[in-house]
Design a protein around this motif. Structure first.
Motif, PDB file in Angstrom:
ATOM      1  N   PRO A   6       0.805  -1.225   0.000  1.00 55.58           N
ATOM      2  CA  PRO A   6       0.000   0.000   0.000  1.00 55.58           C
ATOM      3  C   PRO A   6       0.839   1.276   0.000  1.00 55.58           C
ATOM      4  CG  PRO A   6       0.104  -0.870   2.223  1.00 55.58           C
ATOM      5  CD  PRO A   6       0.850  -1.857   1.333  1.00 55.58           C
ATOM      6  N   GLY A   7       2.158   1.120   0.080  1.00 49.69           N
ATOM      7  CA  GLY A   7       3.030   2.280   0.131  1.00 49.69           C
ATOM      8  C   GLY A   7       3.219   2.788   1.551  1.00 49.69           C
ATOM      9  N   ARG A   8       4.217   3.599   1.731  1.00 48.92           N
ATOM     10  CA  ARG A   8       4.493   4.177   3.046  1.00 48.92           C
ATOM     11  C   ARG A   8       3.608   5.394   3.298  1.00 48.92           C
ATOM     12  NH1 ARG A   8      10.459   4.045   5.279  1.00 48.92           N
ATOM     13  NH2 ARG A   8      11.112   1.951   4.695  1.00 48.92           N
ATOM     14  N   PHE A   9       3.278   5.583   4.563  1.00 50.10           N
ATOM     15  CA  PHE A   9       2.565   6.767   5.003  1.00 50.10           C
ATOM     16  C   PHE A   9       3.490   7.588   5.902  1.00 50.10           C
ATOM     17  CE2 PHE A   9      -0.608   3.758   3.714  1.00 50.10           C
ATOM     18  CZ  PHE A   9      -1.608   4.534   3.122  1.00 50.10           C
ATOM     19  N   PHE A  10       3.045   8.775   6.263  1.00 55.45           N
ATOM     20  CA  PHE A  10       3.938   9.705   6.959  1.00 55.45           C
ATOM     21  C   PHE A  10       4.564   9.086   8.206  1.00 55.45           C
ATOM     22  CE2 PHE A  10       4.404  13.038  10.262  1.00 55.45           C
ATOM     23  CZ  PHE A  10       5.465  13.725   9.691  1.00 55.45           C
ATOM     24  N   GLU A  11       3.766   8.350   8.980  1.00 54.64           N
ATOM     25  CA  GLU A  11       4.290   7.830  10.247  1.00 54.64           C
ATOM     26  C   GLU A  11       5.253   6.657  10.052  1.00 54.64           C
ATOM     27  OE1 GLU A  11      -0.127   6.443  10.192  1.00 54.64           O
ATOM     28  OE2 GLU A  11       1.112   7.973   9.239  1.00 54.64           O
ATOM     29  N   ASP A  12       5.485   6.246   8.803  1.00 50.77           N
ATOM     30  CA  ASP A  12       6.380   5.118   8.530  1.00 50.77           C
ATOM     31  C   ASP A  12       7.833   5.527   8.312  1.00 50.77           C
ATOM     32  OD1 ASP A  12       4.218   3.343   8.623  1.00 50.77           O
ATOM     33  OD2 ASP A  12       3.768   3.646   6.495  1.00 50.77           O
ATOM     34  N   TYR A  13       8.133   6.819   8.377  1.00 46.20           N
ATOM     35  CA  TYR A  13       9.495   7.285   8.091  1.00 46.20           C
ATOM     36  C   TYR A  13      10.243   7.575   9.384  1.00 46.20           C
ATOM     37  CZ  TYR A  13       7.797   7.759   3.352  1.00 46.20           C
ATOM     38  OH  TYR A  13       7.257   7.495   2.127  1.00 46.20           O
ATOM     39  N   THR A  14      11.516   7.206   9.406  1.00 46.04           N
ATOM     40  CA  THR A  14      12.371   7.401  10.574  1.00 46.04           C
ATOM     41  C   THR A  14      13.618   8.168  10.160  1.00 46.04           C
ATOM     42  OG1 THR A  14      11.616   5.303  11.518  1.00 46.04           O
ATOM     43  CG2 THR A  14      13.652   6.249  12.420  1.00 46.04           C
ATOM     44  N   ILE A  15      13.950   9.198  10.897  1.00 48.50           N
ATOM     45  CA  ILE A  15      15.144   9.988  10.597  1.00 48.50           C
ATOM     46  C   ILE A  15      16.387   9.097  10.594  1.00 48.50           C
ATOM     47  CG2 ILE A  15      16.674  11.809  11.461  1.00 48.50           C
ATOM     48  CD1 ILE A  15      14.215  12.921  10.226  1.00 48.50           C
ATOM     49  N   GLY A  16      17.187   9.227   9.533  1.00 51.12           N
ATOM     50  CA  GLY A  16      18.431   8.487   9.441  1.00 51.12           C
ATOM     51  C   GLY A  16      18.341   7.174   8.695  1.00 51.12           C
ATOM     52  N   GLU A  17      17.141   6.664   8.434  1.00 48.79           N
ATOM     53  CA  GLU A  17      17.040   5.390   7.729  1.00 48.79           C
ATOM     54  C   GLU A  17      17.390   5.567   6.252  1.00 48.79           C
ATOM     55  OE1 GLU A  17      13.238   3.528   6.862  1.00 48.79           O
ATOM     56  OE2 GLU A  17      12.195   5.397   7.352  1.00 48.79           O
ATOM     57  N   THR A  18      17.975   4.545   5.665  1.00 46.24           N
ATOM     58  CA  THR A  18      18.284   4.521   4.244  1.00 46.24           C
ATOM     59  C   THR A  18      17.366   3.523   3.565  1.00 46.24           C
ATOM     60  OG1 THR A  18      20.600   5.131   4.579  1.00 46.24           O
ATOM     61  CG2 THR A  18      20.041   4.047   2.505  1.00 46.24           C
ATOM     62  N   ILE A  19      16.714   3.969   2.505  1.00 52.11           N
ATOM     63  CA  ILE A  19      15.773   3.134   1.761  1.00 52.11           C
ATOM     64  C   ILE A  19      16.415   2.756   0.438  1.00 52.11           C
ATOM     65  CG2 ILE A  19      13.479   3.025   0.739  1.00 52.11           C
ATOM     66  CD1 ILE A  19      12.683   5.307   2.706  1.00 52.11           C
ATOM     67  N   HIS A  20      16.519   1.470   0.175  1.00 48.43           N
ATOM     68  CA  HIS A  20      17.059   0.962  -1.087  1.00 48.43           C
ATOM     69  C   HIS A  20      15.885   0.672  -2.015  1.00 48.43           C
ATOM     70  CE1 HIS A  20      21.188   0.538   0.462  1.00 48.43           C
ATOM     71  NE2 HIS A  20      20.595   0.242   1.606  1.00 48.43           N
ATOM     72  N   HIS A  21      15.772   1.448  -3.069  1.00 45.80           N
ATOM     73  CA  HIS A  21      14.604   1.378  -3.935  1.00 45.80           C
ATOM     74  C   HIS A  21      14.731   0.230  -4.934  1.00 45.80           C
ATOM     75  CE1 HIS A  21      13.453   5.158  -2.179  1.00 45.80           C
ATOM     76  NE2 HIS A  21      14.585   5.712  -2.576  1.00 45.80           N
ATOM     77  N   ALA A  22      13.609  -0.391  -5.242  1.00 48.66           N
ATOM     78  CA  ALA A  22      13.581  -1.575  -6.089  1.00 48.66           C
ATOM     79  C   ALA A  22      13.656  -1.235  -7.582  1.00 48.66           C
ATOM     80  CB  ALA A  22      12.299  -2.366  -5.818  1.00 48.66           C
ATOM     81  N   VAL A  23      13.937  -2.274  -8.343  1.00 46.58           N
ATOM     82  CA  VAL A  23      13.885  -2.335  -9.808  1.00 46.58           C
ATOM     83  C   VAL A  23      14.893  -1.399 -10.481  1.00 46.58           C
ATOM     84  CG1 VAL A  23      12.416  -2.437 -11.824  1.00 46.58           C
ATOM     85  CG2 VAL A  23      11.415  -2.823  -9.563  1.00 46.58           C
TER      86      VAL A  23
END
Length: 343
Positions: A6-23
């Motif tokens: 369903p995708g991320r929503f605002f409360e799903d983000y944490t300062i400092g985290e690194t997201i590795h995007h697919a494809v």
């Protein structure tokens, strides 16, 4: 258990985290052909291998804004699938050309969050980097988007607003290796105007306009694998309209700026940018530019212009903001960037 995302929503983000995007995406001459068909781009360095070789490059790379779209598109499922709007950009630098055959992937670091006063959404800041198959960073930039909350009762996170540079310093611009404009062919490029012909505070009316079509916008957005729901699903907005991808407006504005800035060949830095008002199918984009600064580079015959690129849908020409400091309703895009051109 549901397997869909369903995708991320605002409360799903944490300062400092690194997201590795697919494809990851391997690009080819097909991307250039479609990009030039959709906008249509005409800058000579990105149209002709022979022109690019005369300028010291091995061949014609992928258009800078097309490379931006590839990197940006990777991030959408994780950053802005549930976004209400993409708000702005800063600290953007093109670090290496993207060549046909390169495979591009993206990562993003969360560097800021701030819940909106209505408690229904918040702003998320990320620093995104696009890498090629050799792990070389080809592009980096900061952007921020307004993202829905999943649960309006979820507690607000501690506000962190990143301190971002207002301008990428000219000394930090990266000139593509080998670039040399000393034998630049102004006739083939289409205009005689060189770096020294432009003055700070000069305003350029790019004259032409293009009316946005729904089908072209959706094709372009799919081309870059941008999956943001507001660009495709008209039921998500109260007005029942699809929101035109802001990058589509950027590309159209850059293309229209050719008339007057044909020799501003390479986009090297993104100082700032705001999607001031939405763009919808049927809007006619017209463009003007203002020269904000000039700088020399160490590359032979290469200078840098800092330009403000403004895309509008009607309204009084060369106007930007009202007395209250807010963007006027006809202003869609206010983009501040560095371009490389012959001296």
């Amino acid at each position: 258990m549901a397997k869909t995302n369903p995708g991320r929503f605002f409360e799903d983000y944490t300062i400092g985290e690194t997201i590795h995007h697919a494809v990851p995406r391997t690009v080819s001459g097909g991307e250039r052909a479609l990009y030039h068909a959709l906008y249509p781009a005409r800058h000579a360095l990105y149209s002709s291998d022979e022109f690019a070789r005369n300028c010291g490059l091995s061949a014609s790379p992928l258009d800078d804004i097309a490379a931006f779209h590839v990197v940006f598109g990777k991030t959408v499922p994780d950053i802005s699938l549930n976004a209400l709007a993409n708000l702005g950009y800063a600290e953007g630098r093109w670090l290496k050309p993207v060549w046909p055959g390169d495979t591009i992937r993206s990562t993003s670091e969360v560097i800021g969050v701030k819940q909106n006063s209505n408690g229904k959404s918040g702003v998320v800041w990320v620093r995104t980097r696009g890498m090629n198959q050799h792990d070389d960073v080809v592009l980096e930039y900061v952007r921020w988007a307004m993202v829905r909350k999943r649960d309006v009762d979820a507690p607000a996170p501690e506000t962190v607003i990143p301190d971002l540079a207002k301008v990428v310093a000219s000394k930090d611009l990266v000139v593509p290796e080998g670039l040399d404009f000393t034998d630049y062919d102004f006739t083939l490029a289409g205009e005689p105007h060189r770096w020294g012909d432009y003055e700070v505070c000069e305003v350029i009316d790019h004259v032409d306009g293009v009316t946005v079509e729904e089908a072209e916008h959706m094709m372009a957005t799919r081309l870059w694998q941008n999956t943001a729901k507001v660009h495709f699903d008209a039921t998500l907005r109260e007005d029942g309209q699809r929101l035109i991808y802001g990058g589509h407006v950027i590309s159209m504005a850059r293309t229209l700026s050719f008339n007057g800035l044909a020799n501003a060949q390479i986009v090297a830095g993104l100082n700032g940018g705001t999607h001031a008002n939405p763009c919808y199918s049927g809007d006619t984009i017209k463009v003007w530019s203002e020269v904000l600064d000039k700088a020399e580079t160490a590359a032979p015959g290469v200078g840098a212009l800092r330009l403000r690129l403004v895309a509008t849908k009607g309204g009084e020409p060369f106007t930007l903001k009202g007395d209250d400091g807010k963007y006027l309703p006809h202003v869609m895009l206010d983009l501040d960037y560095w371009a490389l051109m012959p001296m």
